[in-house]
Design a protein around this motif. Structure first.
Motif, PDB file in Angstrom:
ATOM      1  N   LYS B 149       0.837  -1.198   0.000  1.00  0.00           N
ATOM      2  CA  LYS B 149       0.000   0.000   0.000  1.00  0.00           C
ATOM      3  C   LYS B 149       0.876   1.253   0.000  1.00  0.00           C
ATOM      4  CE  LYS B 149      -3.180   0.972   3.290  1.00  0.00           C
ATOM      5  NZ  LYS B 149      -4.002   0.493   4.414  1.00  0.00           N
ATOM      6  N   PHE B 150       1.890   1.209   0.839  1.00  0.00           N
ATOM      7  CA  PHE B 150       2.805   2.350   0.920  1.00  0.00           C
ATOM      8  C   PHE B 150       3.506   2.596  -0.431  1.00  0.00           C
ATOM      9  CE2 PHE B 150       7.176   3.804   1.391  1.00  0.00           C
ATOM     10  CZ  PHE B 150       6.987   5.039   2.000  1.00  0.00           C
ATOM     11  N   GLU B 153       1.280   3.802  -3.332  1.00  0.00           N
ATOM     12  CA  GLU B 153       1.033   5.235  -3.291  1.00  0.00           C
ATOM     13  C   GLU B 153       2.268   6.006  -3.750  1.00  0.00           C
ATOM     14  OE1 GLU B 153      -1.008   8.148  -0.082  1.00  0.00           O
ATOM     15  OE2 GLU B 153       1.157   7.874  -0.064  1.00  0.00           O
ATOM     16  N   ASP B 167      10.803   8.289   4.448  1.00  0.00           N
ATOM     17  CA  ASP B 167       9.672   7.684   5.174  1.00  0.00           C
ATOM     18  C   ASP B 167       9.967   6.258   5.614  1.00  0.00           C
ATOM     19  OD1 ASP B 167       8.346  10.003   4.848  1.00  0.00           O
ATOM     20  OD2 ASP B 167       6.820   9.245   3.465  1.00  0.00           O
ATOM     21  N   ALA B 171      10.413   5.204   9.659  1.00  0.00           N
ATOM     22  CA  ALA B 171       8.994   4.903   9.850  1.00  0.00           C
ATOM     23  C   ALA B 171       8.671   4.422  11.267  1.00  0.00           C
ATOM     24  CB  ALA B 171       8.561   3.838   8.845  1.00  0.00           C
ATOM     25  N   ASN B 178       0.772   2.484   8.704  1.00  0.00           N
ATOM     26  CA  ASN B 178       1.946   3.042   8.045  1.00  0.00           C
ATOM     27  C   ASN B 178       2.771   1.888   7.472  1.00  0.00           C
ATOM     28  OD1 ASN B 178       4.131   4.393   7.085  1.00  0.00           O
ATOM     29  ND2 ASN B 178       4.944   4.987   9.100  1.00  0.00           N
ATOM     30  N   ALA B 180       5.146   1.657   5.612  1.00  0.00           N
ATOM     31  CA  ALA B 180       6.599   1.828   5.496  1.00  0.00           C
ATOM     32  C   ALA B 180       7.348   1.087   6.607  1.00  0.00           C
ATOM     33  CB  ALA B 180       6.960   3.305   5.505  1.00  0.00           C
TER      34      ALA B 180
END
Lengths: 436, 553
Positions: B149-150, B153, B167, B171, B178, B180
């Motif tokens: 997902k990270f 994006e 990030d 993280a 999150n 990351a």
């Protein structure tokens, strides 16, 4: 056209034998001679069977009992045919202990499942720089590559999760089969052999186009792997994975409840025994390294009942059966057997009547391949807490001992992909008492 | 059985030909002169000074080594390669046909542009970086979905690479919220004082191999043992927290989520020299000190230091890796072991690309444009008449005078088989669902495909289980079954003659037409009188199993 049929292959093998043997013997006599020789040859081929006790077995309750100590637990030691005592729940193994030796002085430090597994398989502690090959991959590389008649992989792992070939490359990876001998995707389904042949000849047309397109050697390497895969699918050596032709009396040898088991694959709780029987068939076919996985040893709770009712009867039958069977077939002196897990278990019995992870002082069993049996090598103190016999052994010492038995030179060095030299068995030393 | 219908590709058959939007197209004759590839006329953004710099640098290497580049690849060879490299699968038949028919001079640059806007680009680079960050097999207590997902994006919004690295390096938080943090979690499988995390961070993002210096000064490079521990001290505040929950069915405790927190750590770390001498190390980044007090968020400081400057290592490392992604070899071997001990093959080019990448605010798509629009990338993968020595698989330094072939990854193979069978058009589902189906298949493939992390895979390292899987496995079996909507049934329902049908099958699977010899042989199979469906099935089978299919060339 180089996808060969079984017929052309055997003919070629036959011709090769013909070329290398005395050609003066009359033809008929010669053929039977070749067959006998081949069988004799296989018998003399060295091999290793690793019995892998996944989870970490409580060796203090099996091979190095501590009667009279608070750590001693519920089991009593019994005498064996060898010069040592073992658990009362391994009575059949006791009868073949003159052939097996227990190394009671393992002191390996790695008490985490993954790290212990890696260390015991490779002789090296995990290191982020490099992935070391499991010893089975080393045998595949050193011995398997030289067995030109072997059409099935040289390192076969039955029922286990597999280990890494590391820098030796994927062609030495363990070939995984489940306990029933099923090989993933080896079954052609409803495709007939004729149809396969047609597909392969079509494939050849395309493969050759690419090989001849002036793009280097990779296309050829691809074709060679396919040839090996096809040879495997068609090989008569695949029979080694099938147990249904084994006579009942041989199956019974490996079974905790002889006779009662029937012919079903897992009948009588005998998955382990069946896997060992398959291992023997594979070794007989020329496979130099077979690993058999037997899990369920992570006994943090209720260790004694689990051992007595479940684990030890299966282990006892399988292990004693394997030794007996190999001996009956004259294969014992060429086949090394190794019994180990990732570590032992704590001498102290915990609150839930279990034992936890313990790598400081535990046991490994070895035998066969010309190694001395009936011995206890090394010693732990009266409570089983430390090795008191001086040197404690590392997995490298076990694998060096095995290397000695298999005839792999101890000064063998492999090179990692980044050019670092890696000593065989991490430079371990064969155990003197065993090689004598 | 494989649920092939559940895959999404978001391919647009009619990608726009944006020739008008291109910058002025310089006449190739002005720049290519004598040693330029013969077919140099088929080029797009030739006026871009960075592309020109690539072209000139490589040309210099060719003339220095007295070799001539191979000819330009024909459209079929090139489109297959650029699809696999950018969107991670072979081109669908209709895209191939449209491209070959298109007479526009700028069509290659236009295709690159359109592929960068394709959902497949995001998916492909998310796959690649997920594997790099957490491995092909998800370690315990790591969320693959979170990591994806990270990254999805990041690539979807074309975030500057330095922000992505920042990030990931510092993280904190829960592994789904999150994503990351999963990079960090994946390196914390063992309680090892963040040794693995130190080694992986420097290797993956900075192209430096420092693992060996954990225990001793490096025998080959300039790294010293104390530097390893100085770096390591940046990571010692990391704390991992694993949460459990009760299984509603059994009542047992099972894994819930994991998270990364900042723990208490201050002062130096201790390590032992080989001599047994105890040493201390403080957080120090190439000579820049960081306050070792408890107030400092050390990872944040590290992330800041890693991502600042005109030519930071993260830029050089990323350029090298991306170059290797397209060309099969980077400027160093391996791509993630850079430094004075391992000089790059084209230092000036690597430097310039890194600087331009930074100047372009770490624009990943722009870097891809530069590389994919270069002359070298447009060449055929065949050796030419005068470049046999340019053979890195034999250990030579790559000169990029022809494109080097590389083996498909498991993911590329899977996605390409889906395209070849038309399955991508028969249904559409969300990312999560199609990804779940794909992962299921990949997990059993990982073992047979091996995972030589960080090793170049241009040479075929195939295995028997892999070949068995292709020959007899469910994916190919499914691919050649005559399902409705598949290419196979479509093909047999048309009135086309056999020669034309054979042509279509070749184009569908290998993205090219059969050569005359192949056409003749396959026509003979059909004339032999067997049921045509079974012959076409076998043809599909043969092409999908071929070396030509599994290699990117």
């Amino acid at each position: 056209m180089s996808f060969e049929t079984l017929d052309t292959l055997s003919r070629r093998h036959f011709l090769r034998h013909l070329a290398t043997s005395a050609a003066t013997i009359p033809a008929l006599q010669f053929i039977s001679h070749v067959k006998a020789n081949a069988a004799e040859l296989k018998k003399n081929q060295k091999a290793c069977i690793l019995m892998w006790m996944s989870g970490g077995p409580p060796t203090i309750d099996m091979w190095d009992l501590k009667p009279g100590s608070k750590n001693g637990g519920e089991f009593k030691p019994i005498s064996t045919k060898g010069d040592l005592q073992i658990s009362e729940h391994l009575p059949r193994t006791a009868q073949v202990m003159d052939s097996l030796s227990v190394v009671r002085a393992m002191g390996t430090r790695e008490a985490d499942h993954n790290r212990g597994r890696y260390y015991m398989h490779t002789s090296y502690v995990p290191n982020p720089t490099v992935v070391h090959p499991a010893f089975g991959s080393v045998v595949s590389y050193e011995i398997g590559s030289k067995r030109k008649d072997l059409e099935i992989p040289a390192f076969i792992s039955i029922g286990g999760g597999g280990s890494s070939p590391g820098f030796l490359g994927m062609s030495h990876a363990p070939f995984l089969v489940d306990g029933s001998g099923r090989i993933l995707n080896a079954d052609m389904g409803d495709v007939s052999l004729d149809r396969l042949q047609q597909r392969l000849s079509m494939l050849n047309i395309v493969e050759d186009s690419f090989i001849n397109s002036n793009r280097g050697d990779s296309g050829k390497a691809h074709k060679q792997v396919y040839e090996k895969a096809v040879n495997l699918m068609k090989s008569s050596q695949m029979e080694a994975f099938k147990l249904d032709k084994e006579p009942q009396n041989i199956i019974d040898l490996y079974s905790p409840q002889p006779g009662a088991a029937g012919r079903g694959m897992m009948a009588g709780g005998n998955g382990f025994g069946r896997s060992l029987l398959m291992a023997r068939r594979l070794v007989e076919t020329g496979v130099p390294f077979v690993e058999v996985d037997f899990g369920g040893w992570d006994l943090h709770n209720d260790v004694f009942r689990s051992l007595k009712d479940r684990m030890l009867p299966t282990l006892d039958a399988g292990m004693a059966g394997l030794v007996t069977d190999l001996k009956q077939r004259g294969m014992w002196d060429n086949t090394v057997v190794v019994w180990m897990g990732e570590f032992g278990r704590t001498p102290r019995i915990n609150q839930t009547v279990g034992r936890d992870h313990w790598a400081n002082s535990w046991s490994v069993v070895v035998g066969g391949g010309g190694l001395k049996g009936g011995l206890a090598v090394g010693e732990t103190d009266k409570d089983g807490l430390t090795v008191v016999s001086g040197k404690s052994y590392q997995p490298g010492d076990i694998w060096a001992t095995v290397s000695h038995a298999l005839g792999i030179p101890l000064d063998t060095v492999h090179t990692s992909k980044r050019g670092r030299p890696m000593k065989l068995a991490n430079g371990g030393t064969p155990i003197t008492e065993l090689i004598g | 059985m494989l649920v092939v219908g559940a895959l999404v590709f978001g391919l647009s058959a009619a990608w726009s030909i944006a020739a008008d939007d291109e910058p002025d197209q310089a006449s190739p004759a002005e720049t290519s002169e004598t040693i330029a590839p013969k077919g140099g006329a088929i080029r797009g953004a030739a006026a871009d000074p960075v592309v020109e710099f690539i072209n000139e640098s490589l040309r210099q290497g060719w003339s220095d080594n007295e070799i001539d580049p191979s000819p330009v690849a024909d459209d079929a060879e090139w489109i297959r390669r650029v699809y696999l490299d950018i969107v991670g699968h072979i081109p669908p038949l209709e895209d191939l046909e449209a491209f070959v028919a298109n007479k526009d001079k700028g069509k290659r640059a236009a295709l690159i542009e359109s592929l960068l806007e394709n959902a497949g680009y995001v998916r492909n680079f998310t796959t690649i970086w997920t594997n790099l960050c957490i491995g092909q097999q998800t370690p315990r207590r790591v969320s693959r979905t979170g990591m994806q997902k990270f990254l999805r994006e990041a690539f979807g919004r074309n975030r500057p690479w330095k922000d992505v690295v920042f990030d990931i390096v510092c993280a904190e938080g829960e592994f789904e919220t999150n994503g990351a943090v999963n990079f960090t979690l994946a390196q914390m499988q063992d309680p090892d004082e963040a040794v693995q995390l130190t080694a992986k961070t420097t290797r993956l993002f900075m192209g430096m191999q420092v693992q060996c210096t954990q225990c001793h000064n490096h025998p080959f490079n300039d790294w010293k043992q104390d530097q390893f521990w100085q770096f390591n001290s940046f990571f010692r505040q990391v704390r991992k927290m694993d949460h459990e929950k009760a299984d509603p069915k059994t009542g047992r405790r099972i894994d819930d989520y994991s998270e990364v927190l900042m723990g208490n750590f201050e002062g130096p770390v201790f390590f032992e020299k080989r001599s047994g001498l105890k040493q201390v190390a403080y957080p120090l980044y190439f000579g820049q000190e960081v306050d070792p007090g408890a107030e400092t968020d050390r990872r944040k400081e590290l992330a800041r230091l890693m991502t600042e400057g005109d030519r930071p290592l993260i830029a050089v490392a990323f350029v090298n890796r991306l170059w290797a992604h397209f060309f099969g070899y980077g400027f160093t071997r391996p791509v993630d072991d850079m430094g004075p001990h391992n000089a790059p093959s084209h230092p000036a080019l690597l430097d310039r690309l890194a600087e331009e990448f930074v100047k372009a605010n770490y624009d990943v798509k722009q870097l891809i444009r530069w590389i994919a629009n270069s002359d070298a990338y447009s060449l055929t993968s065949r050796f030419g008449k005068k470049n046999e020595i340019d053979n890195p698989s034999a250990g030579e330094t790559p000169l990029f005078s022809h494109v080097y072939i590389k083996s498909m990854t498991a993911e590329q193979l899977y996605d390409s088989l889906i395209v070849a069978t038309n399955a991508h058009k028969t249904g559409r589902a969300g990312w999560e669902q199609s990804e779940a189906t794909r992962q299921e298949w990949l997990q059993q493939f990982v073992r047979t495909f091996g995972n030589d992390e960080g090793e170049e895979s241009t040479s075929f390292d195939g295995t028997i289980p892999q070949a068995l899987m292709m020959m007899n496995g469910p994916l190919v079996r499914d691919a050649i079954s005559a399902k409705s909507g598949s290419h196979l049934t479509e093909l047999l329902s048309t009135k086309a003659g056999d020669a034309q049908r054979i042509q279509k099958v070749y184009q569908t699977v290998l993205s090219r037409s059969p050569n005359p010899a192949e056409r003749t042989k396959f026509l003979a199979y059909l004339k032999a009188g067997r049921d045509p469906l079974s012959v076409y099935q076998d043809l599909f089978w043969a092409l999908m199993n071929s070396n030509e299919f599994i290699f990117i060339h």
